[in-house]
Design a protein around this motif. Structure first.
Motif, short mmCIF file in Angstrom:
data_model
loop_
_atom_site.label_atom_id
_atom_site.label_comp_id
_atom_site.label_asym_id
_atom_site.label_seq_id
_atom_site.Cartn_x
_atom_site.Cartn_y
_atom_site.Cartn_z
N GLU A 9 0.85 -1.21 0.00
CA GLU A 9 0.00 0.00 0.00
C GLU A 9 0.88 1.24 0.00
OE1 GLU A 9 -2.43 2.41 -0.32
OE2 GLU A 9 -3.80 0.99 0.67
N ASP A 10 0.58 2.20 -0.88
CA ASP A 10 1.37 3.43 -0.94
C ASP A 10 0.78 4.56 -0.11
OD1 ASP A 10 -0.72 3.34 -2.92
OD2 ASP A 10 0.07 5.24 -3.70
N ASP A 53 -3.18 -3.37 -2.33
CA ASP A 53 -3.76 -2.19 -2.96
C ASP A 53 -3.62 -2.35 -4.48
OD1 ASP A 53 -4.72 0.46 -3.33
OD2 ASP A 53 -2.68 1.28 -3.25
N ASN A 55 -4.07 0.41 -6.83
CA ASN A 55 -3.42 1.61 -7.38
C ASN A 55 -2.10 1.87 -6.68
OD1 ASN A 55 -5.56 2.34 -9.21
ND2 ASN A 55 -6.73 2.91 -7.39
N LEU A 56 -1.02 1.45 -7.30
CA LEU A 56 0.32 1.58 -6.73
C LEU A 56 1.18 2.43 -7.66
CD1 LEU A 56 0.64 -2.14 -5.58
CD2 LEU A 56 0.61 -0.14 -4.07
N LYS A 108 -12.38 0.19 -0.76
CA LYS A 108 -12.08 1.30 0.14
C LYS A 108 -13.29 2.23 0.14
CE LYS A 108 -7.08 1.37 -0.47
NZ LYS A 108 -5.95 2.08 -1.08
MN MN Z 1 -2.70 3.29 -3.68
#
Ligand code: MN
Length: 130
Positions: A9-10, A53, A55-56, A108
């Motif tokens: 996760e970013d 996640d 979207n990285l 999320k």
């Molecule tokens: Mn992300």
């Protein structure tokens, strides 16, 4: 039973939230802040479940899942449970996550009770083990 969870996760806020939620149930959280770090951590460490996640900043979560499933370095990664976590509520994302090798899909914002239930379905909480 071991209970090491790797979260890829970013977003630091989500990382902090999940760390607190899982550590309060006795899990150990391993952290990776991008896709490539996630893959190498999965290959290097003992990991019993992966939260991923989508979207990285480097490779996306679908690619991470594919690389983990096809890792030539550690063949147990074929079976490690992977829970996809994404803000993309678009139709088709669940199917994409599943076809990339994820077992379950969560949306999320992260709901703590859903998180606990999803994780415990694969790896029992150390605090509930006798
Ligand atoms: Mn992300």
């Amino acid at each position: 039973m071991r209970s090491n969870v790797l979260y890829i996760e970013d977003n630091p806020d989500n990382m902090t939230l999940v760390k607190r939620a899982l550590e309060s149930r006795g899990y150990t959280l391993l952290q990776a802040v991008n896709g490539m770090e996630g893959v190498t951590t999965a290959e290097r460490e003992e990991v019993n479940l992966i939260l991923l996640d989508i979207n990285l900043p480097d490779i996306d979560g679908y690619e991470v899942a594919r690389r983990i499933r096809t890792s030539g370095k550690k063949n147990t990664l074929i079976y490690v449970p992977i829970i996809a976590v994404t803000a993309n509520a678009l139709k088709g994302d669940a199917e994409k996550a599943l076809s990339a090798g994820c077992d379950v899909y969560m949306s999320k914002p992260i709901n703590i009770r859903e998180l606990w239930a999803r994780v415990e379905a694969f790896v029992p909480s150390p605090m509930l083990q006798k």
